[in-house]
Design an enzyme around this catalytic site. Structure first.
Site, PDB file in Angstrom:
ATOM      1  N   GLU A 130       0.630  -1.120  -0.073  1.00 28.04           N
ATOM      2  CA  GLU A 130       0.289  -0.087  -0.330  1.00 28.04           C
ATOM      3  C   GLU A 130       0.386   1.376   0.507  1.00 28.04           C
ATOM      4  O   GLU A 130       2.130   1.243  -0.181  1.00 28.04           O
ATOM      5  CB  GLU A 130      -0.949   0.214   1.446  1.00 28.04           C
ATOM      6  CG  GLU A 130       0.048   0.246   2.179  1.00 28.04           C
ATOM      7  CD  GLU A 130      -0.395  -0.175   3.603  1.00 28.04           C
ATOM      8  OE1 GLU A 130      -1.703   0.348   4.743  1.00 28.04           O
ATOM      9  OE2 GLU A 130      -0.695  -1.247   4.483  1.00 28.04           O
ATOM     10  N   LYS A 132       2.527   4.570   1.079  1.00 29.34           N
ATOM     11  CA  LYS A 132       3.592   5.001   2.333  1.00 29.34           C
ATOM     12  C   LYS A 132       2.945   6.462   2.647  1.00 29.34           C
ATOM     13  O   LYS A 132       3.168   7.447   1.681  1.00 29.34           O
ATOM     14  CB  LYS A 132       4.438   5.014   2.373  1.00 29.34           C
ATOM     15  CG  LYS A 132       5.031   5.503   3.775  1.00 29.34           C
ATOM     16  CD  LYS A 132       6.948   4.710   3.875  1.00 29.34           C
ATOM     17  CE  LYS A 132       7.071   4.803   5.354  1.00 29.34           C
ATOM     18  NZ  LYS A 132       7.490   6.942   6.007  1.00 29.34           N
ATOM     19  N   ASP A 134       2.861  10.605   2.851  1.00 28.81           N
ATOM     20  CA  ASP A 134       3.731  11.549   3.456  1.00 28.81           C
ATOM     21  C   ASP A 134       2.736  12.528   4.644  1.00 28.81           C
ATOM     22  O   ASP A 134       2.560  13.887   4.166  1.00 28.81           O
ATOM     23  CB  ASP A 134       4.534  11.967   2.592  1.00 28.81           C
ATOM     24  CG  ASP A 134       5.762  12.840   3.167  1.00 28.81           C
ATOM     25  OD1 ASP A 134       6.177  12.841   4.377  1.00 28.81           O
ATOM     26  OD2 ASP A 134       6.150  13.608   2.088  1.00 28.81           O
ATOM     27  N   TYR A 242      -4.496   2.834   8.834  1.00 27.98           N
ATOM     28  CA  TYR A 242      -3.522   1.441   8.080  1.00 27.98           C
ATOM     29  C   TYR A 242      -3.264   0.017   9.548  1.00 27.98           C
ATOM     30  O   TYR A 242      -2.580  -0.376   9.246  1.00 27.98           O
ATOM     31  CB  TYR A 242      -2.853   2.125   7.498  1.00 27.98           C
ATOM     32  CG  TYR A 242      -1.491   2.512   7.438  1.00 27.98           C
ATOM     33  CD1 TYR A 242      -0.735   2.622   9.171  1.00 27.98           C
ATOM     34  CD2 TYR A 242      -1.598   4.501   6.868  1.00 27.98           C
ATOM     35  CE1 TYR A 242      -0.693   4.022   9.687  1.00 27.98           C
ATOM     36  CE2 TYR A 242      -0.824   5.074   7.696  1.00 27.98           C
ATOM     37  CZ  TYR A 242      -0.176   5.072   8.793  1.00 27.98           C
ATOM     38  OH  TYR A 242       0.566   6.178   9.685  1.00 27.98           O
ATOM     39  N   LYS A 330      11.348   3.139   0.358  1.00 32.31           N
ATOM     40  CA  LYS A 330      11.277   4.282  -0.401  1.00 32.31           C
ATOM     41  C   LYS A 330      11.432   4.111  -1.852  1.00 32.31           C
ATOM     42  O   LYS A 330      11.678   3.784  -2.655  1.00 32.31           O
ATOM     43  CB  LYS A 330      12.127   4.786   0.494  1.00 32.31           C
ATOM     44  CG  LYS A 330      11.801   4.925   1.905  1.00 32.31           C
ATOM     45  CD  LYS A 330      10.150   5.553   1.743  1.00 32.31           C
ATOM     46  CE  LYS A 330      10.729   5.977   3.534  1.00 32.31           C
ATOM     47  NZ  LYS A 330      11.955   6.991   4.292  1.00 32.31           N
ATOM     48  N   CYS A 424      40.750  21.669  17.144  1.00 33.02           N
ATOM     49  CA  CYS A 424      39.527  21.596  17.182  1.00 33.02           C
ATOM     50  C   CYS A 424      39.440  23.479  17.004  1.00 33.02           C
ATOM     51  O   CYS A 424      39.773  24.058  18.176  1.00 33.02           O
ATOM     52  CB  CYS A 424      39.142  21.457  18.763  1.00 33.02           C
ATOM     53  SG  CYS A 424      37.658  21.621  19.195  1.00 33.02           S
ATOM     54  N   CYS A 427      37.680  24.497  20.810  1.00 31.97           N
ATOM     55  CA  CYS A 427      38.655  24.595  22.080  1.00 31.97           C
ATOM     56  C   CYS A 427      40.449  24.557  21.836  1.00 31.97           C
ATOM     57  O   CYS A 427      41.123  24.681  22.710  1.00 31.97           O
ATOM     58  CB  CYS A 427      39.092  23.615  23.217  1.00 31.97           C
ATOM     59  SG  CYS A 427      38.944  21.822  22.796  1.00 31.97           S
ATOM     60  N   CYS A 448      38.256  15.824  18.868  1.00 36.26           N
ATOM     61  CA  CYS A 448      38.943  16.543  19.468  1.00 36.26           C
ATOM     62  C   CYS A 448      39.389  16.235  20.600  1.00 36.26           C
ATOM     63  O   CYS A 448      38.818  15.393  21.614  1.00 36.26           O
ATOM     64  CB  CYS A 448      37.856  17.975  19.538  1.00 36.26           C
ATOM     65  SG  CYS A 448      38.705  18.799  20.952  1.00 36.26           S
ATOM     66  N   CYS A 454      36.847  21.067  26.474  1.00 33.49           N
ATOM     67  CA  CYS A 454      36.344  21.592  25.185  1.00 33.49           C
ATOM     68  C   CYS A 454      34.884  21.902  25.246  1.00 33.49           C
ATOM     69  O   CYS A 454      33.696  21.113  25.265  1.00 33.49           O
ATOM     70  CB  CYS A 454      35.847  20.149  23.927  1.00 33.49           C
ATOM     71  SG  CYS A 454      36.104  21.258  22.558  1.00 33.49           S
TER      72      CYS A 454
HETATM   73  S1  IVH Z   1       2.651   1.130   9.061  1.00 36.88           S
HETATM   74  C1  IVH Z   1       4.017  -0.987  12.298  1.00 36.88           C
HETATM   75  N1  IVH Z   1       1.301   1.942   7.038  1.00 36.88           N
HETATM   76  O1  IVH Z   1       5.571   5.781   8.222  1.00 36.88           O
HETATM   77  C2  IVH Z   1       3.531  -0.444  11.284  1.00 36.88           C
HETATM   78  N2  IVH Z   1       2.799   3.317   7.990  1.00 36.88           N
HETATM   79  O2  IVH Z   1       8.028   5.768   8.959  1.00 36.88           O
HETATM   80  C3  IVH Z   1       3.519   1.373  11.678  1.00 36.88           C
HETATM   81  N3  IVH Z   1       3.017   5.616   7.276  1.00 36.88           N
HETATM   82  O3  IVH Z   1       5.260   6.360  11.533  1.00 36.88           O
HETATM   83  C4  IVH Z   1       3.097   1.583  10.160  1.00 36.88           C
HETATM   84  N4  IVH Z   1       1.815   5.330   5.248  1.00 36.88           N
HETATM   85  O4  IVH Z   1       3.228   7.224  10.141  1.00 36.88           O
HETATM   86  C5  IVH Z   1       2.251   2.197   7.713  1.00 36.88           C
HETATM   87  N5  IVH Z   1       0.260   3.226   4.659  1.00 36.88           N
HETATM   88  C6  IVH Z   1       1.054   2.996   5.804  1.00 36.88           C
HETATM   89  C7  IVH Z   1       1.526   3.979   6.339  1.00 36.88           C
HETATM   90  C8  IVH Z   1       2.523   4.043   7.450  1.00 36.88           C
HETATM   91  C9  IVH Z   1       2.383   5.654   6.239  1.00 36.88           C
HETATM   92  C10 IVH Z   1       4.081   6.983   8.163  1.00 36.88           C
HETATM   93  C11 IVH Z   1       3.057   5.888   9.737  1.00 36.88           C
HETATM   94  C12 IVH Z   1       5.075   5.958  10.560  1.00 36.88           C
HETATM   95  C13 IVH Z   1       5.739   5.799   9.320  1.00 36.88           C
HETATM   96  C14 IVH Z   1       7.301   4.553   9.604  1.00 36.88           C
END
Ligand code: IVH
Length: 706
Positions: A130, A132, A134, A242, A330, A424, A427, A448, A454
């Site tokens: 699914e 992720k 932002d 989610y 990512k 450094c 210091c 250092c 320091c």
């Molecule tokens: S699952 C135990 N699913 O990504 C699993 N996270 O980098 C918990 N996030 O803190 C996260 N979309 O804020 C999950 N489809 C998705 C997500 C998601 C965004 C975020 C979430 C988490 C962060 C981790």
């Protein structure tokens, strides 16, 4: 005089009317910079310029005290609005995710899961995929169908109570009436803002003569953390569910099944979630999402894969703060080019000299970047980056922007290679590259040698001490620590806790200091007081021992239980022949390098004094062993030989979940040795010491898995 004229006019030349105007402008400007800095993580000016604004405000007020405004920056310490929300402890921690960047990282993830579960390569292992999102994560607690708590993630264990604000978000039901909705259920997900809503909000903002917001993510975060609920209500925030936290019952036994229940319960779920039967299918979903993401209308920064079966998720558990059963794949980092103005050397808390690139501000991935890491001197030489160069920078997710290299065609004539200092800058002590006695190799980091003399190291240690995952004191951030250090108010951690008594007697009281007022000083002292008790792991982490991050701090807290036990053990552990030392390096997750760093820290007289002085002021809570009624809770277990029914990692994870400590070698303190076929010296040692030896089957019986 024009407005511009006034801003440049010396304070002593201002007329009263001009001064009034200037104070109004400064109040507005400083408030805006505070907002950018604290709420949007997007400072628009350098620290020096910001300080200059506040200093100018203070000197005008000194000349015209009667003109001081109630909203003057001198009345508050760059207050983040978030400082006023109550903290709440999450019933279950809010986890983060491990990252995958390449396809091979995804294959590795699936392999790791199979190995842990002991599944063969062709056994079924379904995963969901699914987007992720932002945005910012939120936990929504329902009791008997009523939304009773909305909490931000915070540091994962403790977040902020934003219930009133969450209730204004249309996507989030305030009541769930479905018959199968469990009595207690925490729905977790992401709050975000769509591109269209963001653009419309910015249009309104600009029409009102205000600065536009930087990007949807930061704006969503800032909008949720408004003290005035009315403001949040006006912001177009959305939500995708989610995940979940505490639940009195689960509606399904798969990830997909729970998400389908979310949908029935009227929570928005992402329509692009898919079930995949193989890594190839997962990668296919990734590519489709990556290729079409520009059309979604909201920002995403990758694809999350999760093991579908919940019994597998349970067995896999988590390491540190991320589940073993999920990973974030990512998208590649965004790149940009800009000019490198200067290379600044920062001295860290362990003395490491780190070069930081000072860049012409440039927007990368929706965020203004003006600093980037150059890592170390070898890296600068290898990339041949010179001051004045046009450089390519890259920013991926929340990581610090990186410099990839210079654009050689644009190099100014005469640009010289950067000469890394061997002294450094803070210091004046020699800065050296240590040679590792074992490998004979030179360390990449130049350090250092000033140690405790320091000032830069001292300040950095204090900054670490008050940082978010350590003491996290409201109103006492990096900036304040730095100022207090310079003014001799705080030189060591214990000084933080004696600040109030000393301030009572002092002539230059804190409340008279520029940027502070009565109220902010009272708030600060109150915030410090609340930290006189703190969890043992945070306390250990806060000490800033080299190599002791949060995970190691937790391991130490768990092993020693109390600050006194830890202190006592480490006093004796300085002798490498001692039992205490053997016990320390025998802790699973410690080892020689970390063990030595810990012992070295406690062997230093100044550190001993600093810790003792601190312990006179604060009381770390004894480490809470997970409440389990398992017969192995609190026991120390060693696994040896081949395990046949579960994998070694799973056995270890299960033991830890039940509150047992897993050690690497057998000692008098070992309670059980679980010996499979092929067990050799550890079994023998157990026999010699009279430690109870169990077969794998006996062990599984003992922990109730037999
Ligand atoms: S699952 C135990 N699913 O990504 C699993 N996270 O980098 C918990 N996030 O803190 C996260 N979309 O804020 C999950 N489809 C998705 C997500 C998601 C965004 C975020 C979430 C988490 C962060 C981790």
């Amino acid at each position: 005089m024009t407005a511009r004229g006034i801003t440049e006019c010396a304070v002593e030349d201002l007329t009263e009317a001009e001064a009034r105007k200037e104070l109004a402008r400064l109040a507005k400007d400083v408030a805006r910079h505070d907002r950018l800095y604290y709420q949007q993580d997007a400072p628009a000016v350098s620290d020096a310029d910001y300080d200059a604004l506040r200093a100018r405000n203070a000197s005008i007020e000194a000349r015209f005290p009667e003109l001081a405004r109630p909203d003057s920056p001198s009345q508050r310490v760059g207050a983040a609005p978030a400082e006023h929300f109550a903290k709440v402890k999450h019933a279950l921690p809010m986890l983060s995710l491990g990252n995958a960047f390449e396809d091979s990282d995804v294959t590795d993830f699936a392999d790791r899961v199979r190995r842990f579960l002991g599944l063969s390569g062709d056994a079924a292992l379904d995963m969901t995929a699914e987007p992720k999102i932002d945005g910012l994560s939120i936990s929504l607690r329902y009791e008997e169908g009523e939304l009773v708590l909305g909490a931000t993630r915070g540091d994962g264990s403790q977040g902020e109570n934003v219930t009133a604000n969450v209730r204004t978000i249309g996507d989030i039901p305030n009541r769930v009436t479905a018959k199968d909705f469990p009595d207690i259920f925490e729905v977790r997900g992401e709050i975000y803002m769509t591109h269209d809503d963001f653009a419309a909000l910015n249009a309104r903002q600009q029409a009102a003569g205000q600065q536009p917001y930087v990007n949807p993510r930061n704006t969503a975060a800032g909008s949720l953390r408004q003290l005035d609920t009315k403001i949040t209500a006006e912001r177009p925030l959305r939500f995708f569910a989610y995940a979940w936290g505490e639940a009195s019952a689960l509606p399904a036994d798969t990830q997909m099944g729970v998400i389908e229940a979310f949908k029935r319960w009227k929570f928005p779920v992402n329509p692009l979630m898919r079930l995949c039967g193989s890594v190839d299918e997962m990668l296919e979903v990734y590519r489709t999402i990556e290729g079409t993401r520009a059309t979604f209308g909201y920002d995403i920064d990758g694809v999350v894969y999760k093991v579908n079966r919940l019994d597998y998720q349970e067995r896999l558990g988590f390491v540190s703060r991320a589940p073993r059963w999920a990973v974030a794949h990512k998208f590649p980092a965004e790149k940009a080019t800009t000019r490198l103005h200067d290379i600044e050397i920062q001295v860290g808390r362990t003395g490491a000299l780190t070069p930081v690139a000072k860049l012409e501000p440039v927007t990368v991935g929706g965020v203004v970047v003006q600093n980037a890491s150059l890592h170390n001197e070898d890296e600068i030489a290898r990339k041949d980056v010179r001051i004045g160069d046009t450089v390519i920078i890259q920013r991926a997710g929340d990581v610090i922007p990186q410099i990839l290299g210079p654009v050689l065609e644009k190099r100014p004539k005469g640009a010289k290679p950067f000469i890394f200092p061997t002294i450094c800058p803070a210091c004046g002590s020699h800065a050296v590259r240590e040679v590792n006695p074992k490998t004979g190799k030179e360390d990449v980091v130049r350090r250092c040698t000033g140690g405790l003399i320091c000032p830069a190291q001292a300040v950095e240690r204090l900054k670490h001490f008050v940082s978010r995952n350590a003491y996290d004191i409201e109103g006492l951030g990096a900036k304040q620590v730095e100022a207090f250090y310079k003014e001799d108010r705080i030189k060591s951690p214990a000084d933080i806790f004696t600040l109030e008594i000393r301030d009572e007697r002092a002539e230059d009281k804190l409340k008279d200091k520029e940027g502070f007022g009565d109220l902010s000083v009272r708030n600060l002292f109150a915030a410090i007081d609340t930290r006189r008790t703190i969890s043992l792991d945070r306390f250990i982490y806060a000490l800033g021992i080299r190599h002791v991050g949060e995970t190691t701090a937790r391991v130490l807290a768990k092993s020693y239980g109390t600050a006194e036990a830890l202190q006592e053990a480490l006093d004796t552990a300085a002798d490498k022949e001692s039992d205490a030392y053997a016990e320390l390096v025998n802790i699973d997750g410690i080892g020689e390098v970390v063990g030595e760093a810990i012992v070295e820290f406690f062997a230093e007289a100044h550190n001993q004094e600093a810790v003792a002085a601190l312990l006179e002021q604060v009381t770390p809570d004894a480490y809470e062993v997970e409440e389990t009624d398992s017969p192995v809770a609190g026991k120390t277990v060693v696994f040896t030989g081949t395990l046949e029914q579960v994998t070694r990692s799973e056995a270890k994870a299960l033991a830890e979940r039940l509150g047992a400590k897993v050690a690497g070698s057998v000692s008098k303190k070992t309670d059980y040795v679980v010996a499979g076929p092929g067990a050799g010296s550890k079994r023998k040692k157990a026999e010699e010491l009279g430690v109870m030896i169990l077969s794998e089957a006996e062990w599984l019986e003992l922990v109730g898995e037999g």
